[in-house]
Design an enzyme around this catalytic site. Sequence first.
Site, PDB file in Angstrom:
ATOM      1  N   GLU A 120       0.896  -1.090   0.091  1.00  0.00           N
ATOM      2  CA  GLU A 120      -0.092  -0.116  -0.096  1.00  0.00           C
ATOM      3  C   GLU A 120       0.951   1.087  -0.013  1.00  0.00           C
ATOM      4  O   GLU A 120       2.067   1.213   0.573  1.00  0.00           O
ATOM      5  CB  GLU A 120      -0.988  -0.003   1.130  1.00  0.00           C
ATOM      6  CG  GLU A 120      -2.107  -0.914   1.213  1.00  0.00           C
ATOM      7  CD  GLU A 120      -1.687  -2.337   1.635  1.00  0.00           C
ATOM      8  OE1 GLU A 120      -0.843  -2.385   2.233  1.00  0.00           O
ATOM      9  OE2 GLU A 120      -2.516  -3.044   1.453  1.00  0.00           O
ATOM     10  N   TYR A 132       8.027   2.593  -7.031  1.00  0.00           N
ATOM     11  CA  TYR A 132       7.055   1.394  -7.375  1.00  0.00           C
ATOM     12  C   TYR A 132       6.947   1.438  -8.720  1.00  0.00           C
ATOM     13  O   TYR A 132       6.893   0.141  -9.633  1.00  0.00           O
ATOM     14  CB  TYR A 132       5.901   1.171  -6.424  1.00  0.00           C
ATOM     15  CG  TYR A 132       6.361   1.198  -5.025  1.00  0.00           C
ATOM     16  CD1 TYR A 132       7.297   0.524  -4.507  1.00  0.00           C
ATOM     17  CD2 TYR A 132       5.829   1.942  -3.992  1.00  0.00           C
ATOM     18  CE1 TYR A 132       7.886   0.428  -3.098  1.00  0.00           C
ATOM     19  CE2 TYR A 132       6.126   1.846  -2.669  1.00  0.00           C
ATOM     20  CZ  TYR A 132       7.227   1.149  -2.315  1.00  0.00           C
ATOM     21  OH  TYR A 132       7.681   1.267  -0.956  1.00  0.00           O
TER      22      TYR A 132
HETATM   23  C1  LIG Z   1      10.293   6.476  -1.178  1.00  0.00           C
HETATM   24  C2  LIG Z   1      11.726   6.384  -0.842  1.00  0.00           C
HETATM   25  C3  LIG Z   1      12.171   4.923  -0.347  1.00  0.00           C
HETATM   26  C4  LIG Z   1      12.631   6.306  -2.102  1.00  0.00           C
HETATM   27  O1  LIG Z   1      14.103   6.191  -1.857  1.00  0.00           O
HETATM   28  P1  LIG Z   1      15.342   6.863  -2.616  1.00  0.00           P
HETATM   29  O2  LIG Z   1      16.493   6.232  -2.068  1.00  0.00           O
HETATM   30  O3  LIG Z   1      14.988   8.300  -2.271  1.00  0.00           O
HETATM   31  O4  LIG Z   1      15.052   6.430  -3.981  1.00  0.00           O
HETATM   32  P2  LIG Z   1      15.934   6.518  -5.148  1.00  0.00           P
HETATM   33  O5  LIG Z   1      16.918   7.641  -5.107  1.00  0.00           O
HETATM   34  O6  LIG Z   1      16.317   5.018  -5.185  1.00  0.00           O
HETATM   35  O7  LIG Z   1      15.273   6.740  -6.365  1.00  0.00           O
HETATM   36  C5  LIG Z   1      14.483   5.771  -7.193  1.00  0.00           C
HETATM   37  C6  LIG Z   1      13.378   6.380  -7.957  1.00  0.00           C
HETATM   38  O8  LIG Z   1      12.224   6.712  -7.042  1.00  0.00           O
HETATM   39  C7  LIG Z   1      11.471   7.832  -7.616  1.00  0.00           C
HETATM   40  N1  LIG Z   1      11.831   8.849  -6.657  1.00  0.00           N
HETATM   41  C8  LIG Z   1      12.476   8.927  -5.564  1.00  0.00           C
HETATM   42  N2  LIG Z   1      12.541  10.022  -4.833  1.00  0.00           N
HETATM   43  C9  LIG Z   1      11.650  10.809  -5.530  1.00  0.00           C
HETATM   44  C10 LIG Z   1      11.037  11.880  -5.405  1.00  0.00           C
HETATM   45  N3  LIG Z   1      11.418  12.693  -4.178  1.00  0.00           N
HETATM   46  N4  LIG Z   1      10.268  12.505  -6.112  1.00  0.00           N
HETATM   47  C11 LIG Z   1      10.010  11.875  -7.339  1.00  0.00           C
HETATM   48  N5  LIG Z   1      10.255  10.740  -7.668  1.00  0.00           N
HETATM   49  C12 LIG Z   1      11.288  10.196  -6.627  1.00  0.00           C
HETATM   50  C13 LIG Z   1      12.262   8.175  -8.945  1.00  0.00           C
HETATM   51  O9  LIG Z   1      11.546   7.586  -9.887  1.00  0.00           O
HETATM   52  C14 LIG Z   1      13.650   7.513  -8.729  1.00  0.00           C
HETATM   53  O10 LIG Z   1      14.250   7.257 -10.052  1.00  0.00           O
HETATM   54  P3  LIG Z   1      15.248   8.465 -10.684  1.00  0.00           P
HETATM   55  O11 LIG Z   1      16.192   8.701  -9.491  1.00  0.00           O
HETATM   56  O12 LIG Z   1      15.933   7.734 -11.732  1.00  0.00           O
HETATM   57  O13 LIG Z   1      14.299   9.498 -10.965  1.00  0.00           O
HETATM   58  C15 LIG Z   1      12.128   7.437   0.034  1.00  0.00           C
HETATM   59  O14 LIG Z   1      11.778   8.848  -0.467  1.00  0.00           O
HETATM   60  C16 LIG Z   1      11.648   7.458   1.459  1.00  0.00           C
HETATM   61  O15 LIG Z   1      12.128   6.535   2.356  1.00  0.00           O
HETATM   62  N6  LIG Z   1      10.470   7.942   1.744  1.00  0.00           N
HETATM   63  C17 LIG Z   1       9.977   7.864   2.928  1.00  0.00           C
HETATM   64  C18 LIG Z   1       9.266   6.643   3.393  1.00  0.00           C
HETATM   65  C19 LIG Z   1       8.292   6.229   2.253  1.00  0.00           C
HETATM   66  O16 LIG Z   1       7.420   6.812   1.833  1.00  0.00           O
HETATM   67  N7  LIG Z   1       8.324   4.807   1.955  1.00  0.00           N
HETATM   68  C20 LIG Z   1       7.321   4.211   0.862  1.00  0.00           C
HETATM   69  C21 LIG Z   1       6.270   4.036   1.695  1.00  0.00           C
HETATM   70  S1  LIG Z   1       5.137   3.036   0.504  1.00  0.00           S
END
Ligand SMILES: CC(C)(COP(=O)(O)OP(=O)(O)OC[C@H]1O[C@@H](n2cnc3c(N)ncnc32)[C@H](O)[C@@H]1OP(=O)(O)O)[C@@H](O)C(=O)NCCC(=O)NCCS
Length: 168
Positions: A120, A132
């Site tokens: 989710e 995702y």
């Molecule tokens: C969601 C989360 C896990 C992403 O982790 P991250 O290490 O920053 O992500 P990555 O650097 O590996 O990015 C992978 C892809 O995710 C997407 N993405 C990550 N952060 C993003 C942002 N702030 N805005 C838009 N797209 C984003 C992009 O598609 C990115 O690919 P790209 O860099 O080629 O554009 C992180 O933002 C997080 O921990 N958020 C808080 C917790 C959360 O919401 N978890 C998911 C709950 S369902």
Amino acid sequence: MSAILSPPWTDTLCVQPELSFRAFNENDVAAVAAIEAEVYLFPWSAGNFFDSLLSGYRCMGAWAADELVSYAVVMTAIDEAHLLNLAVASKWQRHGIGAAMLTNVIDEMRRQPLEMIYLEVRPTNLAGLRLYESFGFNQLGVRRDYYPALTGREDALFLGFNIAPRTI
Ligand SMILES: CC(C)(COP(=O)(O)OP(=O)(O)OC[C@H]1O[C@@H](n2cnc3c(N)ncnc32)[C@H](O)[C@@H]1OP(=O)(O)O)[C@@H](O)C(=O)NCCC(=O)NCCS
């Protein structure tokens, strides 16, 4: 796990640090819960992580040197997996770590006789949704009023991804 350059890593370069993955355990829960508290408005408690360990959920962590930078919690049942939590510490976000952790989760689930991984996500969680979607997760439905919100409740998007080994 792979990677990439030696320190120093900077935000401007956005390079992924070298990561090591292993299960997290009771001794890691304080560090996990500290990240959880900084990245979510409605975080799991440390007790939720202890309960996950006690329940036998797959609890994975990623470390850069000796610093915990990401974690994931996955529940498996019969032929499916449910990704209950995945997060990256704020200062390490946008360095490819979330994608690396999700790759690790999927690879590990593929080594088991599982077919689907479900999760989710809040419709307002753009970072999570994009992550995702970039892996090929599809929206399967909406769970009404699933999450707490600042005012009332927020729906969840219910996503699924077929992890069964591909046959040609
Ligand atoms: C969601 C989360 C896990 C992403 O982790 P991250 O290490 O920053 O992500 P990555 O650097 O590996 O990015 C992978 C892809 O995710 C997407 N993405 C990550 N952060 C993003 C942002 N702030 N805005 C838009 N797209 C984003 C992009 O598609 C990115 O690919 P790209 O860099 O080629 O554009 C992180 O933002 C997080 O921990 N958020 C808080 C917790 C959360 O919401 N978890 C998911 C709950 S369902």
